[in-house]
Scaffold this active site. Structure first.
Site, short mmCIF file in Angstrom:
data_model
loop_
_atom_site.label_atom_id
_atom_site.label_comp_id
_atom_site.label_asym_id
_atom_site.label_seq_id
_atom_site.Cartn_x
_atom_site.Cartn_y
_atom_site.Cartn_z
N HIS A 169 2.58 3.27 1.96
CA HIS A 169 3.94 3.34 2.50
C HIS A 169 4.90 2.50 1.66
CE1 HIS A 169 7.21 3.00 5.57
NE2 HIS A 169 6.82 4.24 5.82
N CYS A 170 4.42 1.39 1.12
CA CYS A 170 5.25 0.49 0.32
C CYS A 170 5.68 1.11 -1.00
CB CYS A 170 4.51 -0.81 0.02
SG CYS A 170 3.88 -1.69 1.45
N ILE A 171 4.88 2.02 -1.54
CA ILE A 171 5.17 2.58 -2.87
C ILE A 171 5.80 3.96 -2.79
CG2 ILE A 171 3.31 1.22 -3.92
CD1 ILE A 171 1.71 3.90 -4.14
N ASN A 180 0.82 -1.21 0.00
CA ASN A 180 0.00 0.00 0.00
C ASN A 180 0.85 1.26 0.00
OD1 ASN A 180 -2.65 1.46 0.08
ND2 ASN A 180 -3.31 -0.65 0.42
#
Length: 368
Positions: free
Chosen positions: A356-358, A354
């Site tokens: 934070h991951c991208i 999501n």
């Protein structure tokens, strides 16, 4: 640019907390058709919404392939968004980009961790991954920042959170997984984290969220909101497979003291769903040998904890879920001086992560 042979800590650098001032945020444009459905078009719309939300608060740089540069530039039509051409294997810059470190003399450098697509040949999510392992180096070249490379140590940025005051939170499920650094003991891993991020206290949670295909990244489960206070994904449903994971994490957090000797305050964030992909969504993903299969019977690791702190704002995922409003209220309560912006996160979740991951924040230089 220079490649120091020392460590960040030895050179006076530390990893700042996410709420410290940013110079910009980095992203990577999604296009991989065996991970993003319908040729990546729904994901591109979702990434565009995230980038434009962040751009309200700080500059954004989006890395796009040569094939997608023109499309990305056209869709990211915002004066605060820059698009640069970088070849990648996928779009998870939190895990492939550099972990930036700062000193008190106005310098910013980057740690370029080894990357093996979340497990290499023992559970990794795709092969090859060489272009993703070059992303951090390329970003640091563009920014003309010195680079610390850990050739013999694999780490993803989503597997760590810091408070900026000497404490780091991670999970045993990820960092002690044999598919990351089987040649290193827990004590040796801690030593590398201390030397490269300038942390003194490391809090080990047993697991991350259920069915997190990254092997339990902490950024989908628990994060700092300020020194001494964390936000933990939570369920009271004893039949939920996350229940025991949440209970175990809470026990560890309540028993822990941070590097300053503080007892942690734990805020609970409800877990959405349970969420599942539809058959139609799964059918839109290309079937390629070596990639992660998509199955509508497998629960998605949806989490409101997977948000990004930006300059004056919080950019968080929504899921068209009854808990969305409660999640927004909790974020506004724990970040009273920030504006909370919720962006649809389902398409990103379908790809395996999501907001934070991208994203990967680049801290602003500071002088003591």
């Amino acid at each position: 640019m220079s490649n120091p042979t020392s460590t960040p800590r030895a050179d006076g650098f530390r990893m700042p907390a996410e709420w410290e001032p940013h110079e910009q945020t980095w992203m990577v444009w999604p296009e991989r058709p065996d991970n993003w459905r319908n040729g990546g078009k729904p994901a591109q719309a979702a990434f565009t919404a995230v980038a434009k939300a962040i751009a309200r608060f700080e500059p954004v740089t989006v890395c796009a392939s040569a094939a997608q540069y023109e499309n990305a530039r056209a869709r990211l039509d915002d004066t605060n968004i820059r698009v640069v051409e970088i070849s990648t294997d996928d779009a998870w810059v939190r895990d492939t980009g550099p972990t930036f470190v700062i000193d008190d003399q106005g310098d910013v450098r980057g740690v370029d961790w080894g990357f093996n697509a979340w497990g290499g040949f023992e559970g990794g999510l795709y092969f090859p991954w060489q272009r993703d392992d070059q992303v951090a180096r390329k970003i640091l070249e563009i920014e003309r920042r010195a680079r610390y490379r850990t050739d013999d140590f694999v780490l993803e940025g989503g597997s760590i959170h810091v408070d900026g005051e000497g404490t780091l939170i991670t999970t045993e499920e990820c960092l002690l997984n044999h598919n990351r650094n089987p040649h290193l003991s827990q004590a040796e891993i801690e030593g590398i984290l201390r030397d490269h991020l300038a942390v003194d206290s490391i809090i080990w949670l047993p697991n991350g969220l259920y069915n997190d295909e990254t092997d339990g990244h902490v950024d989908n489960f628990c994060c700092y909101v300020r020194p001494g206070e964390v936000l933990l994904a939570w369920t009271d449903d004893q039949d939920d497979p996350n229940y025991l994971r949440c209970q175990a994490a809470l026990r560890i957090l309540e028993e822990s003291r941070d590097a300053k000797g503080r007892k942690l305050v734990v805020h609970k964030m409800p877990i959405p769903g349970p969420l599942y992909a539809t058959q139609e969504e799964c059918d839109g993903v290309d079937i390629v040998e070596g990639s992660q299969p998509r199955d509508p019977s497998i629960r998605l690791a949806g989490s409101y904890v997977n948000f990004l702190i930006v300059n004056g704002g919080i950019v968080a995922p929504s899921f068209d879920d009854p808990k969305d409003a409660e999640a927004r209220a909790i974020l506004q309560r724990v970040f009273p001086e920030h504006e909370v912006v919720m962006v649809p996160g389902r398409e990103i979740l379908l790809g395996g992560g999501n907001i934070h991951c991208i994203t990967q924040q680049q801290p602003a230089p500071r002088k003591a």
